[in-house]
Design a protein around this motif. Structure first.
Motif, mmCIF file in Angstrom:
data_model
loop_
_atom_site.group_PDB
_atom_site.id
_atom_site.type_symbol
_atom_site.label_atom_id
_atom_site.label_comp_id
_atom_site.label_asym_id
_atom_site.label_seq_id
_atom_site.Cartn_x
_atom_site.Cartn_y
_atom_site.Cartn_z
ATOM 1 N N VAL A 32 46.798 63.618 14.217
ATOM 2 C CA VAL A 32 47.021 64.056 12.792
ATOM 3 C C VAL A 32 46.708 65.931 12.997
ATOM 4 C CG1 VAL A 32 43.975 64.790 11.921
ATOM 5 C CG2 VAL A 32 44.979 62.788 13.318
ATOM 6 N N GLY A 33 47.664 66.319 12.405
ATOM 7 C CA GLY A 33 48.054 67.420 11.860
ATOM 8 C C GLY A 33 47.558 68.320 10.222
ATOM 9 N N TRP A 34 47.680 69.405 10.662
ATOM 10 C CA TRP A 34 47.084 69.784 9.286
ATOM 11 C C TRP A 34 48.470 70.661 8.660
ATOM 12 C CZ3 TRP A 34 43.260 69.697 6.139
ATOM 13 C CH2 TRP A 34 41.896 69.418 6.517
ATOM 14 N N PHE A 35 48.858 71.041 7.178
ATOM 15 C CA PHE A 35 50.119 71.792 6.344
ATOM 16 C C PHE A 35 49.457 71.833 5.183
ATOM 17 C CE2 PHE A 35 53.723 69.878 9.308
ATOM 18 C CZ PHE A 35 53.268 68.676 9.461
ATOM 19 N N ARG A 36 50.090 73.134 4.839
ATOM 20 C CA ARG A 36 49.689 73.751 3.689
ATOM 21 C C ARG A 36 51.112 74.002 2.824
ATOM 22 N NH1 ARG A 36 47.761 79.874 5.894
ATOM 23 N NH2 ARG A 36 50.413 80.250 6.128
ATOM 24 N N ILE B 299 56.727 73.148 1.864
ATOM 25 C CA ILE B 299 55.489 72.778 2.921
ATOM 26 C C ILE B 299 55.435 73.415 4.168
ATOM 27 C CG2 ILE B 299 56.321 70.690 3.737
ATOM 28 C CD1 ILE B 299 53.289 69.348 3.413
ATOM 29 N N GLU B 300 54.285 73.471 4.872
ATOM 30 C CA GLU B 300 53.908 74.597 5.888
ATOM 31 C C GLU B 300 52.885 74.021 7.734
ATOM 32 O OE1 GLU B 300 53.323 79.237 7.368
ATOM 33 O OE2 GLU B 300 52.669 78.727 6.077
ATOM 34 N N ALA B 301 53.749 74.058 8.400
ATOM 35 C CA ALA B 301 53.226 73.173 9.391
ATOM 36 C C ALA B 301 51.757 74.455 9.837
ATOM 37 C CB ALA B 301 54.098 72.628 10.720
ATOM 38 N N VAL B 302 50.747 73.846 10.246
ATOM 39 C CA VAL B 302 49.676 74.203 10.354
ATOM 40 C C VAL B 302 49.273 74.563 11.677
ATOM 41 C CG1 VAL B 302 47.406 75.086 9.986
ATOM 42 C CG2 VAL B 302 48.327 75.087 7.582
ATOM 43 N N SER B 303 49.105 73.571 11.816
ATOM 44 C CA SER B 303 48.207 72.548 13.415
ATOM 45 C C SER B 303 47.993 71.078 13.433
ATOM 46 C CB SER B 303 46.658 73.411 13.640
ATOM 47 O OG SER B 303 46.517 73.053 15.032
ATOM 48 N N SER B 304 48.515 70.830 14.638
ATOM 49 C CA SER B 304 48.130 69.534 15.148
ATOM 50 C C SER B 304 47.064 69.062 16.110
ATOM 51 C CB SER B 304 49.699 68.365 15.298
ATOM 52 O OG SER B 304 49.161 66.956 15.108
ATOM 53 N N ILE B 305 47.120 68.049 16.082
ATOM 54 C CA ILE B 305 46.134 67.795 17.311
ATOM 55 C C ILE B 305 46.296 66.110 18.249
ATOM 56 C CG2 ILE B 305 43.702 67.270 16.556
ATOM 57 C CD1 ILE B 305 42.517 68.380 18.437
ATOM 58 N N LYS C 197 56.506 70.560 20.869
ATOM 59 C CA LYS C 197 55.890 71.039 20.037
ATOM 60 C C LYS C 197 56.526 70.786 18.441
ATOM 61 C CE LYS C 197 53.840 75.268 18.475
ATOM 62 N NZ LYS C 197 53.835 77.163 18.428
ATOM 63 N N PHE C 198 58.213 70.667 18.481
ATOM 64 C CA PHE C 198 58.290 70.743 16.969
ATOM 65 C C PHE C 198 57.926 69.408 16.226
ATOM 66 C CE2 PHE C 198 61.409 68.274 17.972
ATOM 67 C CZ PHE C 198 62.198 67.585 19.165
ATOM 68 N N TRP C 199 57.891 68.346 17.242
ATOM 69 C CA TRP C 199 58.076 66.391 16.710
ATOM 70 C C TRP C 199 56.160 66.536 16.038
ATOM 71 C CZ3 TRP C 199 54.222 62.840 16.798
ATOM 72 C CH2 TRP C 199 54.448 61.547 16.876
ATOM 73 N N PHE C 200 54.712 67.820 16.768
ATOM 74 C CA PHE C 200 53.840 67.680 16.319
ATOM 75 C C PHE C 200 53.954 68.158 14.626
ATOM 76 C CE2 PHE C 200 51.495 65.131 18.995
ATOM 77 C CZ PHE C 200 51.760 65.479 20.490
ATOM 78 N N LEU C 201 54.816 69.719 14.453
ATOM 79 C CA LEU C 201 54.470 70.444 13.439
ATOM 80 C C LEU C 201 55.506 70.270 12.563
ATOM 81 C CD1 LEU C 201 53.869 73.905 15.320
ATOM 82 C CD2 LEU C 201 52.397 72.106 14.143
ATOM 83 N N ALA C 202 56.453 69.088 12.229
ATOM 84 C CA ALA C 202 57.267 68.979 11.593
ATOM 85 C C ALA C 202 56.941 67.638 10.819
ATOM 86 C CB ALA C 202 58.000 67.691 11.703
ATOM 87 N N PRO C 203 56.915 68.045 9.038
ATOM 88 C CA PRO C 203 56.358 66.939 8.248
ATOM 89 C C PRO C 203 56.282 65.741 7.807
ATOM 90 C CG PRO C 203 57.214 68.600 7.037
ATOM 91 C CD PRO C 203 57.304 69.420 8.456
ATOM 92 N N ARG C 204 56.285 64.961 9.344
ATOM 93 C CA ARG C 204 56.888 63.455 9.004
ATOM 94 C C ARG C 204 55.847 62.936 9.824
ATOM 95 N NH1 ARG C 204 63.473 64.531 12.244
ATOM 96 N NH2 ARG C 204 63.627 66.159 10.342
#
Length: 130
Positions: free
Chosen positions: A34-38, A45-51, A109-116
């Motif tokens: 589950v990721g947060w983007f803004r 779109i910018e990645a914020v965080s993911s878990i 890390k990049f996998w979680f922060l990519a908006p895909r």
């Protein structure tokens, strides 16, 4: 069918704090992120965080990790983003997304922060202004 929704957006003064929540339901797979983007209108779109559901591992965009904290209660279907020291540059529409994970191995890390991400909420506005 997966359903996602963001809650808790609003206006806050510079230096203030705010927590926004992503609530989800209808999950039929064992592991996911589950990721947060803004996004600011007109900008990417910018990645914020993911878990990650499997082990609750967390990931942050470097520039935000000192002020933002992500946490999840997967049994309740909620992932929260606590934001501190907010400034006008944090003003944006915040989206949560869910991405299915089919691998058991650790992922970079990049996998979680990519908006895909596979599923997205409608977003909630966070406005930082005096």
């Amino acid at each position: 069918e997966v359903q996602l929704g963001e809650f808790g957006g609003g206006s806050v003064q510079p230096g203030g704090s705010l927590t926004i929540s992503c609530r989800f339901a209808g999950i039929s797979f064992d592991d996911y992120a589950v990721g947060w983007f803004r996004r600011v209108p007109g900008q990417e779109i910018e990645a914020v965080s993911s878990i990650r559901r499997r082990d609750s591992s967390t990931y942050y965009t470097d520039a935000l990790q000192d002020r933002f904290t992500i946490s999840g209660d997967f049994a309740k279907g909620t992932v929260d983003l606590q934001m501190h020291g907010l400034n006008p540059g944090d003003t944006a529409r915040y989206f949560c997304g869910m991405r299915k994970i089919t691998e058991t191995r650790p992922l970079p890390k990049f996998w979680f922060l990519a908006p895909r991400y596979d599923y997205w909420g409608q977003g909630t506005w966070v406005t930082v202004s005096s």
